[in-house]
Design a protein around this motif. Structure first.
Motif, mmCIF file in Angstrom:
data_model
loop_
_atom_site.group_PDB
_atom_site.id
_atom_site.type_symbol
_atom_site.label_atom_id
_atom_site.label_comp_id
_atom_site.label_asym_id
_atom_site.label_seq_id
_atom_site.Cartn_x
_atom_site.Cartn_y
_atom_site.Cartn_z
ATOM 1 N N HIS A 1 0.859 -1.199 0.000
ATOM 2 C CA HIS A 1 0.000 0.000 0.000
ATOM 3 C C HIS A 1 0.890 1.241 0.000
ATOM 4 O O HIS A 1 1.433 1.628 1.033
ATOM 5 C CB HIS A 1 -0.911 -0.010 1.249
ATOM 6 N N HIS B 1 1.525 5.324 -2.065
ATOM 7 C CA HIS B 1 1.142 6.389 -3.008
ATOM 8 C C HIS B 1 2.459 7.028 -3.460
ATOM 9 O O HIS B 1 2.673 8.222 -3.304
ATOM 10 C CB HIS B 1 0.260 7.430 -2.322
ATOM 11 N N LYS C 1 -0.369 3.439 -6.035
ATOM 12 C CA LYS C 1 -1.721 3.909 -6.372
ATOM 13 C C LYS C 1 -1.656 5.223 -7.141
ATOM 14 O O LYS C 1 -0.768 6.036 -6.909
ATOM 15 C CB LYS C 1 -2.520 4.149 -5.087
ATOM 16 N N HIS D 1 -9.642 1.913 1.197
ATOM 17 C CA HIS D 1 -9.262 2.671 2.393
ATOM 18 C C HIS D 1 -10.530 2.740 3.243
ATOM 19 O O HIS D 1 -11.471 3.459 2.890
ATOM 20 C CB HIS D 1 -8.845 4.093 2.034
ATOM 21 N N HIS E 1 -6.266 0.383 6.686
ATOM 22 C CA HIS E 1 -6.374 1.307 7.832
ATOM 23 C C HIS E 1 -7.145 0.633 8.972
ATOM 24 O O HIS E 1 -6.540 0.146 9.905
ATOM 25 C CB HIS E 1 -7.023 2.658 7.465
ATOM 26 N N ASP F 1 2.286 2.882 3.428
ATOM 27 C CA ASP F 1 1.348 3.955 3.042
ATOM 28 C C ASP F 1 2.129 5.179 2.569
ATOM 29 O O ASP F 1 1.664 6.310 2.736
ATOM 30 C CB ASP F 1 0.413 4.307 4.208
#
Ligand SMILES: [Zn+2]
Length: 400
Positions: free
Chosen positions: A70, A72, A139, A238, A261, A313
């Motif tokens: 996960h 970004h 992502k 999410h 999360h 994350d």
């Protein structure tokens, strides 16, 4: 079959079998064509040929390569100035009013050329690899328009060509509503058409959304997921980060690979995830950076038999972190995971969260993505605070 590579005298952690985190001494791993062909006692190993490379591990720990399921990672700009304001006492409202927050990253990412975006994202990827990562999920979601969402996904794919790493892309058009737009119209007129185009261009491996009071309702997410389903793409969500929106139930209903999360997940949400085989991805970096106090209900997830994964994350707003071992340490200290759970969380359970059966463990037939560590106890990887003792990283059978 003669192996290309023989790693000898390794202390092997297979992440398979009844005691998946046991470290077994004096083991041999054979690799051919980028895949593991053997893992076990030396006397059962295939014989080396004239061209076999032999790598004595000298008793070092050998684990699967780490999987960050996960992130970004692809974005432009920095939110350090905003962080400084926040630490000096500015409120979120004041920061948003001065152009801060997620739209700050969206503006910088829209303005960046594809090459600029690569140039800014590659150093982050390099830091991840230096900590033992061999697979990274990336992502989209900082574009919020067709062109930029495609640009981010193309960049993610290109990163996988520039470095020896496996990149898995996730479309996150339903990240937030862009300024001036209305959420329903954005989902139907921008997000869903962008998803169709990105999927048609082969840029999407999975589809994600942000189900939250400050993002999208379960109904809006369900429309995106229905499109994903029609396109044959798996989904993830999410969910329940800041409040309970029954996002875990929604994710489970769509057979989601993961719900991520989960600080505010309910008992019903946990039961639904367990029944659907949806992995719980825990993200302690965002919990830490937002100074949250409600933890994900790890004991209940565990009791229900939900698989736990851990990820960085990595993102500019709430988790500017590129060390997956740091996330392992935080998951132990902040959320109470055992060191076995953190290791499984970045290997076999992270693979499950990505729907991959060919990575995340050491067994014949799997990709030879491996890490050799300058230690003998697997607990070292979680114990050290973001400073893993990596000796060598092997991707598809090649040291890099
Ligand atoms: Zn995220």
């Amino acid at each position: 079959m003669t192996p290309d590579l023989l790693i000898t005298d390794a202390r092997l952690v297979r992440l398979r079998g009844p005691d998946p985190c046991a470290a077994i001494a004096a083991q041999t791993v054979a690799v051919r064509g980028g895949k593991i062909t053997f893992a076990g006692d030396a006397d059962g190993a295939p014989a080396a040929g004239a061209h076999t490379q032999i790598w004595p591990a000298e008793g070092r720990l050998l684990t699967p390569g780490l999987i960050d399921c996960h992130t970004h990672l692809v974005y432009a700009g920095s939110r350090a100035a905003e962080f400084a304001k926040r630490m000096a006492g500015a409120s979120y409202a004041e920061i948003a009013a001065s152009g801060g927050g997620i739209m700050n990253t969206v503006a910088a990412t829209r303005a960046a050329s594809e090459d600029e975006l690569i140039a800014q994202s590659l150093p982050r990827l390099d830091r991840m690899l230096a900590h033992g990562v061999t697979t990274v999920e990336i992502k989209s979601g900082y574009g919020l328009d067709l062109e930029t969402e495609l640009k981010i996904l193309r960049c993610a794919r290109r990163l996988g060509e520039l470095r020896r790493v496996r990149i898995i892309t996730t479309f996150l058009g339903a990240h937030t509503t862009p300024k001036g737009a209305e959420a329903d119209a954005y989902i139907d007129d921008v997000c869903i058409p962008a998803l169709r185009t990105a999927a048609m261009q082969g840029l999407v491996d999975a589809v994600d959304g942000f189900c939250e009071t400050i993002a999208f309702t379960p109904g809006q997410i369900a429309r995106v997921f229905a499109t994903a389903q029609a396109l044959g793409l798996p989904v993830k969500l999410h969910a329940e980060q800041l409040s309970n929106q029954a996002g875990a139930e929604l994710a489970a209903q769509f057979g989601a690979l993961s719900a991520d999360h989960l600080e505010h997940v309910s008992a019903d949400g946990i039961a639904a995830m367990a029944a659907a085989g949806t992995v719980a991805v825990l993200l302690p970096g965002a919990f830490y950076a937002l100074r949250e106090t409600i933890k994900p209900p790890v004991a209940q997830l565990r009791a229900a038999g939900v698989s736990l994964a851990v990820a960085s994350d990595s993102n500019p707003g709430t988790s500017p972190m590129t060390s997956l071992p740091l996330a392992m340490n935080m998951a132990a200290i902040l959320f109470g995971l055992t060191t076995e759970e953190t290791l499984q969380g970045v290997t076999r359970n992270a693979a499950r969260a990505l729907g991959r059966h060919d990575i995340g463990a050491i067994a014949p037939g799997l990709s030879a993505d491996l890490c050799l560590w300058d230690c003998t106890d697997p607990a070292e990887l979680t114990y050290r605070i973001g400073d893993p003792p990596l000796h060598a990283r092997i991707f598809e059978g090649q040291a890099c």
